[in-house]
Motif scaffolding. Structure first.
Motif, PDB file in Angstrom:
ATOM      1  N   TYR A  25      39.765 -40.145 -18.982  1.00  0.00           N
ATOM      2  CA  TYR A  25      40.291 -41.132 -19.918  1.00  0.00           C
ATOM      3  C   TYR A  25      40.309 -40.448 -21.282  1.00  0.00           C
ATOM      4  O   TYR A  25      39.255 -40.128 -21.826  1.00  0.00           O
ATOM      5  N   LEU A  26      41.490 -40.232 -21.825  1.00  0.00           N
ATOM      6  CA  LEU A  26      41.624 -39.443 -23.052  1.00  0.00           C
ATOM      7  C   LEU A  26      42.350 -40.250 -24.116  1.00  0.00           C
ATOM      8  O   LEU A  26      43.517 -40.609 -23.955  1.00  0.00           O
ATOM      9  N   ASN A  27      41.645 -40.547 -25.199  1.00  0.00           N
ATOM     10  CA  ASN A  27      42.256 -41.254 -26.335  1.00  0.00           C
ATOM     11  C   ASN A  27      43.070 -40.248 -27.147  1.00  0.00           C
ATOM     12  O   ASN A  27      42.526 -39.293 -27.686  1.00  0.00           O
ATOM     13  N   THR A  28      44.397 -40.466 -27.219  1.00  0.00           N
ATOM     14  CA  THR A  28      45.280 -39.557 -27.964  1.00  0.00           C
ATOM     15  C   THR A  28      46.033 -40.303 -29.061  1.00  0.00           C
ATOM     16  O   THR A  28      47.097 -39.867 -29.503  1.00  0.00           O
ATOM     17  N   ASP A  29      45.491 -41.440 -29.495  1.00  0.00           N
ATOM     18  CA  ASP A  29      46.155 -42.297 -30.481  1.00  0.00           C
ATOM     19  C   ASP A  29      46.076 -41.676 -31.874  1.00  0.00           C
ATOM     20  O   ASP A  29      45.008 -41.651 -32.495  1.00  0.00           O
ATOM     21  N   LEU A  30      47.200 -41.198 -32.389  1.00  0.00           N
ATOM     22  CA  LEU A  30      47.212 -40.557 -33.708  1.00  0.00           C
ATOM     23  C   LEU A  30      47.009 -41.553 -34.839  1.00  0.00           C
ATOM     24  O   LEU A  30      46.753 -41.157 -35.976  1.00  0.00           O
ATOM     25  N   ALA A  31      47.139 -42.860 -34.534  1.00  0.00           N
ATOM     26  CA  ALA A  31      46.871 -43.880 -35.551  1.00  0.00           C
ATOM     27  C   ALA A  31      45.375 -44.137 -35.716  1.00  0.00           C
ATOM     28  O   ALA A  31      44.948 -44.762 -36.692  1.00  0.00           O
ATOM     29  N   LYS A 110      38.352 -45.321 -24.185  1.00  0.00           N
ATOM     30  CA  LYS A 110      37.205 -44.519 -24.597  1.00  0.00           C
ATOM     31  C   LYS A 110      37.292 -43.182 -23.858  1.00  0.00           C
ATOM     32  O   LYS A 110      37.409 -43.147 -22.633  1.00  0.00           O
ATOM     33  N   THR A 111      37.276 -42.079 -24.596  1.00  0.00           N
ATOM     34  CA  THR A 111      37.393 -40.763 -23.971  1.00  0.00           C
ATOM     35  C   THR A 111      36.180 -40.489 -23.070  1.00  0.00           C
ATOM     36  O   THR A 111      35.043 -40.518 -23.524  1.00  0.00           O
ATOM     37  N   GLU A 112      36.476 -40.262 -21.789  1.00  0.00           N
ATOM     38  CA  GLU A 112      35.421 -39.972 -20.800  1.00  0.00           C
ATOM     39  C   GLU A 112      35.973 -39.016 -19.750  1.00  0.00           C
ATOM     40  O   GLU A 112      37.165 -39.053 -19.435  1.00  0.00           O
ATOM     41  N   PHE A 113      35.078 -38.188 -19.199  1.00  0.00           N
ATOM     42  CA  PHE A 113      35.440 -37.254 -18.129  1.00  0.00           C
ATOM     43  C   PHE A 113      34.409 -37.374 -17.009  1.00  0.00           C
ATOM     44  O   PHE A 113      33.209 -37.492 -17.274  1.00  0.00           O
ATOM     45  N   PHE A 114      34.882 -37.339 -15.753  1.00  0.00           N
ATOM     46  CA  PHE A 114      33.983 -37.401 -14.598  1.00  0.00           C
ATOM     47  C   PHE A 114      34.462 -36.406 -13.541  1.00  0.00           C
ATOM     48  O   PHE A 114      35.668 -36.227 -13.352  1.00  0.00           O
ATOM     49  N   TRP A 115      33.508 -35.793 -12.858  1.00  0.00           N
ATOM     50  CA  TRP A 115      33.804 -34.941 -11.691  1.00  0.00           C
ATOM     51  C   TRP A 115      32.951 -35.479 -10.556  1.00  0.00           C
ATOM     52  O   TRP A 115      31.755 -35.261 -10.478  1.00  0.00           O
ATOM     53  N   HIS A 118      34.915 -39.430  -5.958  1.00  0.00           N
ATOM     54  CA  HIS A 118      35.811 -40.587  -5.979  1.00  0.00           C
ATOM     55  C   HIS A 118      36.328 -40.794  -7.409  1.00  0.00           C
ATOM     56  O   HIS A 118      35.702 -40.344  -8.370  1.00  0.00           O
ATOM     57  N   PRO A 119      37.450 -41.478  -7.588  1.00  0.00           N
ATOM     58  CA  PRO A 119      37.910 -41.798  -8.938  1.00  0.00           C
ATOM     59  C   PRO A 119      36.980 -42.820  -9.594  1.00  0.00           C
ATOM     60  O   PRO A 119      36.494 -43.736  -8.921  1.00  0.00           O
ATOM     61  N   VAL A 120      36.730 -42.659 -10.867  1.00  0.00           N
ATOM     62  CA  VAL A 120      35.915 -43.620 -11.621  1.00  0.00           C
ATOM     63  C   VAL A 120      36.879 -44.583 -12.310  1.00  0.00           C
ATOM     64  O   VAL A 120      37.578 -44.228 -13.250  1.00  0.00           O
ATOM     65  N   LEU A 121      36.897 -45.832 -11.823  1.00  0.00           N
ATOM     66  CA  LEU A 121      37.990 -46.755 -12.163  1.00  0.00           C
ATOM     67  C   LEU A 121      37.607 -47.848 -13.151  1.00  0.00           C
ATOM     68  O   LEU A 121      38.423 -48.741 -13.431  1.00  0.00           O
TER      69      LEU A 121
END
Length: 267
Positions: A25-31, A110-115, A118-121
């Motif tokens: 989940y990557l927040n890329t909002d330039l605002a 919210k920027t989050e990374f998981f490995w 299963h997908p983290v939904l």
């Protein structure tokens, strides 16, 4: 595939080591004040590097190799995505090559990374509850434009016009042509005659349109419906629909760009 079907597919997707599934989940909002300097690129790079270091220390060469294959694929995708940024990006990618779901969305995450296996939904579930599949019906006399959105993003646009000769609504295939006017203070007898006729028959004509909207809402599984236009016109349509309408928005937005309409009405 609808998001509802995608979610069911994702909920039942698992892998076993040395394979893994990357959730991002990557927040890329330039605002966003915290993103003014393109910090999302740093967050992405750090997220990938953290997994790289972790897998290197784990000593599992196969799992490390599998992760790096996803990392390279995602880095290539990000280069293309950067040309047309949305507010956020959601990715689920498996190292077995069977799953690669990348969804730009027009709301912050919210920027989050998981490995994991299963997908983290969690965040995706929250977003689908907040921004379900939606129909936005823009009405302006004999013109109706229907926007379909999911996760706040435009999925489809349909335009209907009233054929005054047959008094039936038909789906328009060409570009929309607005009624001509004479400018400020000028008179257009044709337009005035049309408006008088439209007011006289408005109730009957909108009653004919309502079943089409109900069928579209059912077939496309709209969870929410917005009617946008002059209040009298929008409420006339609402009174003839069987499907519940979440909100009537008293604004003339039919000629506005679709994503701007969604931002104003839905988000």
């Amino acid at each position: 595939m609808s998001m509802e079907k995608e979610l069911k597919k994702l909920e039942n997707y698992y892998v076993t080591k040395p394979d893994g599934i990357l959730t991002m989940y990557l927040n890329t909002d330039l605002a966003d004040p915290e993103q003014q300097g393109g910090e999302w690129k740093i967050h992405f790079k750090n997220g990938m590097n953290n997994f790289d270091h972790y897998l290197m220390e784990s000593g599992d060469k196969d799992e490390k190799r599998n992760f790096r294959a996803i990392k390279e694929k995602l880095e290539t995708y990000i280069q293309d995505y950067e040309r047309n940024l949305s507010k956020s990006l959601i990715v689920f990618a498996s190292s077995d090559g069977e799953l690669f779901f990348a969804q730009p969305v027009q709301m912050p995450v919210k920027t989050e990374f998981f490995w994991e296996d299963h997908p983290v939904l969690d965040q995706l579930h929250q977003l689908t509850e907040q921004f379900p599949k939606t129909g936005v019906v823009l009405v302006q006399q004999e013109n109706v434009k229907i926007l379909e959105a999911e996760l706040g993003a435009l999925q489809d646009t349909t335009h209907y016009e009233l054929d005054l000769n047959t008094e039936d609504w038909r789906e328009a295939t060409g570009p929309h042509q607005a009624q001509a006017t004479m400018g400020k203070g000028g008179k257009n007898p044709q337009k005035e005659e049309f408006e008088d006729r439209f007011r006289a028959h408005q109730q009957r004509w909108y009653k004919r349109l309502a079943p089409t909207l109900d069928k579209m809402a059912k077939d496309r599984n709209w969870q929410e419906i917005y009617l946008v236009g002059a209040r009298e016109e929008a409420e006339e349509i609402e009174s003839n629909m069987n499907k519940p309408v979440k909100e009537v928005v008293n604004k003339n937005l039919l000629e506005h760009e679709e994503t701007k309409v969604l931002n104003e009405v839905v988000l």
